[in-house]
Write a protein that holds these residues in place. Structure first.
Motif, mmCIF file in Angstrom:
data_model
loop_
_atom_site.group_PDB
_atom_site.id
_atom_site.type_symbol
_atom_site.label_atom_id
_atom_site.label_comp_id
_atom_site.label_asym_id
_atom_site.label_seq_id
_atom_site.Cartn_x
_atom_site.Cartn_y
_atom_site.Cartn_z
ATOM 1 N N THR B 61 0.833 -1.199 0.000
ATOM 2 C CA THR B 61 0.000 0.000 0.000
ATOM 3 C C THR B 61 0.871 1.255 0.000
ATOM 4 O OG1 THR B 61 -1.738 -1.162 1.174
ATOM 5 C CG2 THR B 61 -1.818 1.239 1.245
ATOM 6 N N ARG B 62 0.489 2.204 -0.830
ATOM 7 C CA ARG B 62 1.182 3.493 -0.869
ATOM 8 C C ARG B 62 0.174 4.596 -0.557
ATOM 9 N NH1 ARG B 62 4.269 0.144 -0.981
ATOM 10 N NH2 ARG B 62 6.059 -0.276 -2.331
ATOM 11 N N PRO B 63 0.465 5.545 0.312
ATOM 12 C CA PRO B 63 1.674 5.619 1.118
ATOM 13 C C PRO B 63 1.725 4.492 2.154
ATOM 14 C CG PRO B 63 0.104 7.250 1.842
ATOM 15 C CD PRO B 63 -0.474 6.641 0.598
ATOM 16 N N ALA B 64 2.909 4.201 2.626
ATOM 17 C CA ALA B 64 3.110 3.080 3.541
ATOM 18 C C ALA B 64 2.128 3.135 4.705
ATOM 19 C CB ALA B 64 4.539 3.103 4.055
ATOM 20 N N SER B 65 1.465 2.020 4.950
ATOM 21 C CA SER B 65 0.443 2.018 6.008
ATOM 22 C C SER B 65 0.572 0.752 6.837
ATOM 23 C CB SER B 65 -0.944 2.128 5.393
ATOM 24 O OG SER B 65 -1.147 1.079 4.492
ATOM 25 N N VAL B 66 1.789 0.443 7.243
ATOM 26 C CA VAL B 66 2.009 -0.775 8.026
ATOM 27 C C VAL B 66 1.380 -0.634 9.419
ATOM 28 C CG1 VAL B 66 3.755 -2.288 9.036
ATOM 29 C CG2 VAL B 66 4.105 -1.352 6.750
ATOM 30 N N ALA B 67 1.638 0.507 10.082
ATOM 31 C CA ALA B 67 1.103 0.686 11.444
ATOM 32 C C ALA B 67 -0.423 0.669 11.459
ATOM 33 C CB ALA B 67 1.657 1.972 12.053
ATOM 34 N N PRO B 68 -1.119 1.436 10.593
ATOM 35 C CA PRO B 68 -2.585 1.346 10.590
ATOM 36 C C PRO B 68 -3.087 -0.058 10.286
ATOM 37 C CG PRO B 68 -1.877 3.265 9.336
ATOM 38 C CD PRO B 68 -0.644 2.486 9.667
ATOM 39 N N SER B 69 -2.355 -0.781 9.460
ATOM 40 C CA SER B 69 -2.772 -2.150 9.138
ATOM 41 C C SER B 69 -2.683 -3.045 10.374
ATOM 42 C CB SER B 69 -1.884 -2.722 8.027
ATOM 43 O OG SER B 69 -2.048 -1.990 6.849
ATOM 44 N N ILE B 70 -1.639 -2.847 11.174
ATOM 45 C CA ILE B 70 -1.498 -3.647 12.400
ATOM 46 C C ILE B 70 -2.643 -3.338 13.363
ATOM 47 C CG2 ILE B 70 -0.062 -3.975 14.465
ATOM 48 C CD1 ILE B 70 2.386 -3.597 12.604
ATOM 49 N N TYR B 71 -2.970 -2.041 13.492
ATOM 50 C CA TYR B 71 -4.102 -1.676 14.355
ATOM 51 C C TYR B 71 -5.393 -2.304 13.831
ATOM 52 C CZ TYR B 71 -0.809 1.917 15.960
ATOM 53 O OH TYR B 71 0.294 2.582 16.440
ATOM 54 N N ALA B 72 -5.578 -2.247 12.502
ATOM 55 C CA ALA B 72 -6.803 -2.807 11.906
ATOM 56 C C ALA B 72 -6.880 -4.307 12.156
ATOM 57 C CB ALA B 72 -6.818 -2.517 10.410
ATOM 58 N N ALA B 125 -8.362 -5.741 8.123
ATOM 59 C CA ALA B 125 -9.243 -5.894 9.295
ATOM 60 C C ALA B 125 -10.093 -7.160 9.165
ATOM 61 C CB ALA B 125 -10.135 -4.661 9.429
ATOM 62 N N VAL B 126 -10.600 -7.401 7.953
ATOM 63 C CA VAL B 126 -11.406 -8.609 7.731
ATOM 64 C C VAL B 126 -10.560 -9.862 7.966
ATOM 65 C CG1 VAL B 126 -12.619 -9.957 5.955
ATOM 66 C CG2 VAL B 126 -13.042 -7.504 6.162
ATOM 67 N N LEU B 127 -9.314 -9.835 7.494
ATOM 68 C CA LEU B 127 -8.426 -10.986 7.730
ATOM 69 C C LEU B 127 -8.166 -11.153 9.233
ATOM 70 C CD1 LEU B 127 -5.920 -10.507 4.754
ATOM 71 C CD2 LEU B 127 -7.603 -12.335 5.014
ATOM 72 N N GLY B 128 -8.104 -10.032 9.947
ATOM 73 C CA GLY B 128 -7.961 -10.094 11.405
ATOM 74 C C GLY B 128 -9.163 -10.779 12.047
ATOM 75 N N VAL B 129 -10.352 -10.449 11.547
ATOM 76 C CA VAL B 129 -11.570 -11.104 12.060
ATOM 77 C C VAL B 129 -11.506 -12.605 11.780
ATOM 78 C CG1 VAL B 129 -14.073 -11.290 11.752
ATOM 79 C CG2 VAL B 129 -13.004 -9.034 11.835
ATOM 80 N N GLN B 147 -5.145 -14.007 26.682
ATOM 81 C CA GLN B 147 -3.801 -14.500 26.366
ATOM 82 C C GLN B 147 -3.708 -14.994 24.925
ATOM 83 O OE1 GLN B 147 -1.261 -16.786 28.864
ATOM 84 N NE2 GLN B 147 -2.637 -16.598 30.600
ATOM 85 N N ALA B 148 -4.742 -15.724 24.507
ATOM 86 C CA ALA B 148 -4.723 -16.263 23.135
ATOM 87 C C ALA B 148 -4.737 -15.134 22.114
ATOM 88 C CB ALA B 148 -5.925 -17.190 22.925
ATOM 89 N N VAL B 149 -5.591 -14.123 22.343
ATOM 90 C CA VAL B 149 -5.685 -13.008 21.403
ATOM 91 C C VAL B 149 -4.372 -12.215 21.404
ATOM 92 C CG1 VAL B 149 -6.858 -10.811 20.931
ATOM 93 C CG2 VAL B 149 -8.188 -12.837 21.525
ATOM 94 N N ALA B 150 -3.824 -11.977 22.599
ATOM 95 C CA ALA B 150 -2.567 -11.216 22.685
ATOM 96 C C ALA B 150 -1.433 -11.957 21.987
ATOM 97 C CB ALA B 150 -2.211 -10.970 24.152
ATOM 98 N N ALA B 151 -1.396 -13.265 22.175
ATOM 99 C CA ALA B 151 -0.326 -14.054 21.546
ATOM 100 C C ALA B 151 -0.455 -14.034 20.029
ATOM 101 C CB ALA B 151 -0.376 -15.494 22.057
ATOM 102 N N THR B 152 -1.682 -14.206 19.536
ATOM 103 C CA THR B 152 -1.905 -14.170 18.087
ATOM 104 C C THR B 152 -1.562 -12.791 17.538
ATOM 105 O OG1 THR B 152 -3.648 -15.817 18.282
ATOM 106 C CG2 THR B 152 -3.639 -14.506 16.268
ATOM 107 N N PHE B 153 -1.983 -11.752 18.257
ATOM 108 C CA PHE B 153 -1.698 -10.386 17.813
ATOM 109 C C PHE B 153 -0.193 -10.134 17.743
ATOM 110 C CE2 PHE B 153 -1.276 -5.747 18.796
ATOM 111 C CZ PHE B 153 -1.736 -5.298 17.571
ATOM 112 N N LEU B 154 0.510 -10.649 18.728
ATOM 113 C CA LEU B 154 1.961 -10.446 18.756
ATOM 114 C C LEU B 154 2.634 -11.138 17.561
ATOM 115 C CD1 LEU B 154 3.650 -8.898 20.784
ATOM 116 C CD2 LEU B 154 4.233 -11.064 21.872
ATOM 117 N N SER B 155 2.218 -12.371 17.276
ATOM 118 C CA SER B 155 2.792 -13.087 16.124
ATOM 119 C C SER B 155 2.452 -12.373 14.824
ATOM 120 C CB SER B 155 2.238 -14.515 16.065
ATOM 121 O OG SER B 155 2.678 -15.240 17.176
#
Lengths: 211, 200
Positions: B61-72, B125-129, B147-155
């Motif tokens: 994605t341009r402009p780079a949107s890695v951080a918003p993607s992680i939040y999404a 975000a949909v892939l996150g769901v 714990q499960a959600v935090a671990a998955t989010f971290l990976s």
């Protein structure tokens, strides 16, 4: 710097490029000749599914030569074919695979696969440079036959997604091998080697058709 | 940004220090608790391929949107937990939803010459769901789920940030082409399995 390198923005130092394609091709050939380990188990779980799928295109010589021919031809045609074909091929192949999974019959699949080796090999041997859309249609048409053959095998796998990923990645790596070898075409002597490779692939296709 | 990173790091450490639930299965012998939960998405092909496609979307994605993607992606994981509890019937259609989301996302990542945030971030975000719907704690408590959600989010964060950041750098064109080829592979595999799922 040859045309293929210019089109892909490879900014190589001025004294290195002439031997680079040969070196890359030699490296690829060495990798292709590495002995594979023997697996005691196959088809168990995700790893088994992936390995089964990965091996499937590699164990069929007709698949291997046709996929390498796609890569060779893509490299021969240069941009944009060199990247359009590896992106479009797996998707069209998946469509053929879906037909195979759904049980939609395609007549003479094996003949189509053998013919793909003949036609693609001849394209490389004759250094054919049709418009990109013609090349895409030719390659896409044969992709359906290859995909159908893979798709009919899918239901026997332990993990369908892992199996599919395995065979798609394996197919893509065969393309990549063809592209890397095809980069020899940027070198005058290599051009004859690549065209001779195309002729060998076409002859192999004739042999597949005869057997 | 640094303060948020510190808060995030402390939160993850705090969550990981909670008492680990008993694992019914071990993906890697000897690895249990929070680290085992982190390995979970890496060993499940359907979760891993969803995370990789999310990373490809973020990186292309341009402009780079890695951080918003992680939040999404994180929001998607949390929303999935709400869906799991409020609309449990959705899990009966999980596999079909996963394949449709995967194929659409991967085809868009492969075929679009230029990706923009309004297209890529909702898909992430949909892939996150989708990944979140398949993320459940080893036990029934809120702590287990957290714990499960935090671990998955971290990976997922590790993969999306590493791959996404790498792709967002000004590499030669072939790097972007390679990303599109990988997305095409994911799309092709998804189409095959979708056909298989529709048949069975």
């Amino acid at each position: 710097m040859n045309e293929v390198q210019k089109e892909h923005g490879m900014n190589l130092p001025p004294h290195t490029p002439r031997l680079q394609p040969a070196t890359i091709a030699l490296g690829a050939l060495m990798l292709l000749t590495l002995a594979e380990p023997a697996f005691a188990h196959s088809g168990e779980g995700a790893a088994g599914g992936f390995i089964s799928g990965f091996q499937h295109p590699l164990f069929g010589l007709d698949h291997v030569v046709a996929m390498v021919a796609v890569g060779l031809w893509g490299a021969f045609l240069g941009a944009p074919a060199i990247w359009i074909l590896p992106i479009v091929f797996p998707m069209v192949m998946a469509f053929g695979g879906a037909l195979g999974v759904a049980g939609v019959p395609i007549p003479h699949v094996e003949v189509g696969i053998a013919t793909s080796a003949i036609v693609l090999g001849l394209m490389v041997a004759l250094a054919a440079r049709p418009p990109i859309w013609v090349a895409a249609i030719i390659v896409g048409a044969f992709a359906i036959f290859h995909g159908h053959a893979h798709g009919t095998e899918l239901p026997h796998s332990a993990n369908a997604l892992a199996y599919s990923l395995g065979f798609v990645i394996s197919t893509g790596l065969l393309h990549l091998g063809g592209i890397v070898i095809g980069l020899l075409a940027g070198w005058e002597f290599g051009r004859y080697v690549v065209r001779a490779g195309g002729a060998v692939i076409a002859m192999a296709g004739v042999a597949f058709l005869a057997t | 940004m640094t303060r948020w990173a510190a808060v995030f790091a402390v939160s993850v450490i705090a969550i990981s220090q909670q008492s680990a639930p008993a694992c019914a299965h071990q993906l890697v012998p000897g690895v249990t608790g929070f680290p085992a939960l982190m390995l979970h998405p890496l060993f499940l092909p359907h979760q891993l391929v969803c995370i990789v496609v999310a990373a490809l979307l973020a990186g292309r994605t341009r402009p780079a949107s890695v951080a918003p993607s992680i939040y999404a992606f994180g929001l998607g994981l949390v929303a999935a937990q709400w869906l799991r509890s409020s609309l449990p019937w959705i899990l009966t259609h999980y596999w079909m939803a996963l394949l449709i989301a995967l194929v659409i996302s991967a085809v868009i990542a492969a075929l679009l010459e230029r990706l923009i945030p309004p297209i890529s971030i909702p898909l992430v975000a949909v892939l996150g769901v989708i990944v979140g719907l398949d993320t459940a704690g080893e036990g029934p408590t809120f702590s287990d789920t957290l714990q499960a959600v935090a671990a998955t989010f971290l990976s997922a964060t590790a993969i999306i940030s590493a791959l996404g950041w790498t792709l967002s750098r000004p590499w030669p064109r072939w790097v972007d082409i390679l990303a599109r080829v990988i997305a095409a592979w994911a799309a092709a595999a998804g189409v095959m399995v979708l056909a298989f799922a529709l048949k069975t």
